[in-house]
Design an enzyme around this catalytic site. Structure first.
Site, PDB file in Angstrom:
ATOM      1  N   ARG A  46      50.913  29.219  38.729  1.00 41.18           N
ATOM      2  CA  ARG A  46      51.614  30.511  38.759  1.00 41.18           C
ATOM      3  C   ARG A  46      53.085  30.247  39.015  1.00 41.18           C
ATOM      4  O   ARG A  46      53.490  29.986  40.140  1.00 41.18           O
ATOM      5  CB  ARG A  46      51.034  31.391  39.868  1.00 41.18           C
ATOM      6  CG  ARG A  46      51.714  32.753  40.011  1.00 41.18           C
ATOM      7  CD  ARG A  46      50.979  33.594  41.052  1.00 41.18           C
ATOM      8  NE  ARG A  46      51.610  34.881  41.301  1.00 41.18           N
ATOM      9  CZ  ARG A  46      52.588  35.072  42.186  1.00 41.18           C
ATOM     10  NH1 ARG A  46      53.047  34.041  42.910  1.00 41.18           N
ATOM     11  NH2 ARG A  46      53.101  36.276  42.374  1.00 41.18           N
ATOM     12  N   SER A 117      43.606  41.026  37.562  1.00 45.36           N
ATOM     13  CA  SER A 117      43.840  41.626  38.892  1.00 45.36           C
ATOM     14  C   SER A 117      43.352  43.067  38.873  1.00 45.36           C
ATOM     15  O   SER A 117      43.561  43.782  37.894  1.00 45.36           O
ATOM     16  CB  SER A 117      45.338  41.628  39.220  1.00 45.36           C
ATOM     17  OG  SER A 117      45.841  40.321  39.179  1.00 45.36           O
ATOM     18  N   LYS A 146      54.102  37.120  47.304  1.00 48.42           N
ATOM     19  CA  LYS A 146      54.269  37.904  46.073  1.00 48.42           C
ATOM     20  C   LYS A 146      55.221  39.044  46.425  1.00 48.42           C
ATOM     21  O   LYS A 146      54.868  39.942  47.188  1.00 48.42           O
ATOM     22  CB  LYS A 146      52.923  38.457  45.599  1.00 48.42           C
ATOM     23  CG  LYS A 146      52.961  39.334  44.343  1.00 48.42           C
ATOM     24  CD  LYS A 146      51.562  39.866  44.036  1.00 48.42           C
ATOM     25  CE  LYS A 146      51.514  40.913  42.939  1.00 48.42           C
ATOM     26  NZ  LYS A 146      51.692  40.379  41.584  1.00 48.42           N
TER      27      LYS A 146
HETATM   28  C1  LIG Z   1      49.458  36.370  43.771  1.00 50.56           C
HETATM   29  C2  LIG Z   1      49.059  37.412  44.744  1.00 50.56           C
HETATM   30  N1  LIG Z   1      48.445  38.572  44.346  1.00 50.56           N
HETATM   31  C3  LIG Z   1      48.147  39.413  45.330  1.00 50.56           C
HETATM   32  S1  LIG Z   1      48.683  38.760  46.832  1.00 50.56           S
HETATM   33  C4  LIG Z   1      49.283  37.330  46.109  1.00 50.56           C
HETATM   34  C5  LIG Z   1      49.921  36.242  46.878  1.00 50.56           C
HETATM   35  C6  LIG Z   1      48.920  35.477  47.702  1.00 50.56           C
HETATM   36  O1  LIG Z   1      49.606  34.485  48.447  1.00 50.56           O
HETATM   37  P1  LIG Z   1      49.163  34.118  49.939  1.00 50.56           P
HETATM   38  O2  LIG Z   1      47.798  33.488  49.848  1.00 50.56           O
HETATM   39  O3  LIG Z   1      50.217  33.161  50.389  1.00 50.56           O
HETATM   40  O4  LIG Z   1      49.155  35.408  50.721  1.00 50.56           O
HETATM   41  C1  LIG Z   2      47.788  38.456  41.212  1.00 46.12           C
HETATM   42  C2  LIG Z   2      46.675  37.674  41.245  1.00 46.12           C
HETATM   43  C3  LIG Z   2      45.443  38.179  41.746  1.00 46.12           C
HETATM   44  N1  LIG Z   2      44.363  37.390  41.776  1.00 46.12           N
HETATM   45  C4  LIG Z   2      44.414  36.106  41.327  1.00 46.12           C
HETATM   46  C5  LIG Z   2      43.189  35.287  41.393  1.00 46.12           C
HETATM   47  N2  LIG Z   2      45.552  35.587  40.844  1.00 46.12           N
HETATM   48  C6  LIG Z   2      46.681  36.290  40.765  1.00 46.12           C
HETATM   49  N3  LIG Z   2      47.730  35.772  40.298  1.00 46.12           N
END
Ligand SMILES: Cc1ncsc1CCOP(=O)(O)O
Ligand SMILES: C=C1C=NC(C)=NC1=N
Length: 221
Positions: A46, A117, A146
């Site tokens: 990502r 998602s 995020k």
């Molecule tokens: C990509 C994404 N989508 C929802 S929360 C998130 C970030 C998750 O990162 P972390 O595990 O550091 O909270």
């Molecule tokens: C936003 C996201 C939510 N869920 C997962 C698995 N990946 C992502 N990048």
């Protein structure tokens, strides 16, 4: 190659590590190797954020991390960038609600893994209709990884989706740690997806192993 089965998808979702070049001071390859040694079961590349790599640099890093995953037999998923996923023959793609329509993505990627998602029952049902193999639900807890994340929903959203008859494999995401993993598995997630719990850990291998243990123990209950 056929579509992944629901059973295998659930097993793969156990410890789903997500990272890109912006998620650690250390080289992504070093962090990923340690995470794989610790027992990560699925990986998502990502590449996001203001200093995210683009073009050839992004593809080169993707290929490097994909090669590493291949030596561990761990599927390699690309976030958002469907063209990149196809160009490097990744094992799958994950798309958000604001990305390319999941139905179109399914048409483009054939039998590759498709993750979508989802934040509520409507989005979950739409993802299933579009041919998703799993849904990512969250943020469950507050997250700093995020910058445009929605409000944290708590594990209750997972319970609600299961009560509404959503049976597709689900991975919980957002502020997940080894300490709150049991709560999200008990609420109905098949696994946990993390960025910082592994990428920011002093010992990514130990962090991945702790998550794997927490998921395994929660599934025994
Ligand atoms: C990509 C994404 N989508 C929802 S929360 C998130 C970030 C998750 O990162 P972390 O595990 O550091 O909270
Ligand atoms: C936003 C996201 C939510 N869920 C997962 C698995 N990946 C992502 N990048």
């Amino acid at each position: 190659m056929a579509r992944i089965t629901s059973e295998e998808m659930k097993e793969r979702l156990a410890v789903y590590f997500i990272m890109g070049s912006q998620n650690s001071e250390r080289p992504a390859e070093d962090v990923l190797k340690e995470a794989l040694d610790g027992g990560v079961t699925l990986f998502q590349f990502r590449e996001k954020g203001s200093a995210a790599l683009e073009g050839e640099e992004k593809e080169a890093l993707a290929r490097q991390l994909q090669r590493l995953c291949r030596t561990y037999g761990v599927p390699f998923i690309v976030n958002d960038d469907v063209e990149l996923a196809i160009a490097i023959d990744a094992d799958g793609v994950h798309v958000g609600q604001d990305d390319e329509d999941a139905r179109r993505v399914r048409e483009k990627i054939g039998d590759k893994i498709l993750g979508v998602s989802a934040h509520n029952v409507e989005e979950a049902r739409a993802a299933i209709e579009a041919g998703a193999d799993y849904i990512g639900v969250g943020p469950i807890y507050p997250t700093r990884s995020k910058d445009d994340a929605n409000e944290a929903q708590g594990p209750g959203i997972l319970r609600h989706l299961r009560e509404q008859g959503i049976t597709i494999p689900i991975v919980a995401i957002g502020g997940i740690t080894a300490d709150n993993t049991r709560a999200v598995i008990e609420a109905g997630a098949d696994g946990v997806s993390v960025i910082s719990a592994i990428a920011s850990a002093p010992e990514p291998k130990a962090a991945a192993a702790a998550l794997a243990t927490a998921v395994r123990e929660a599934n025994l209950r």
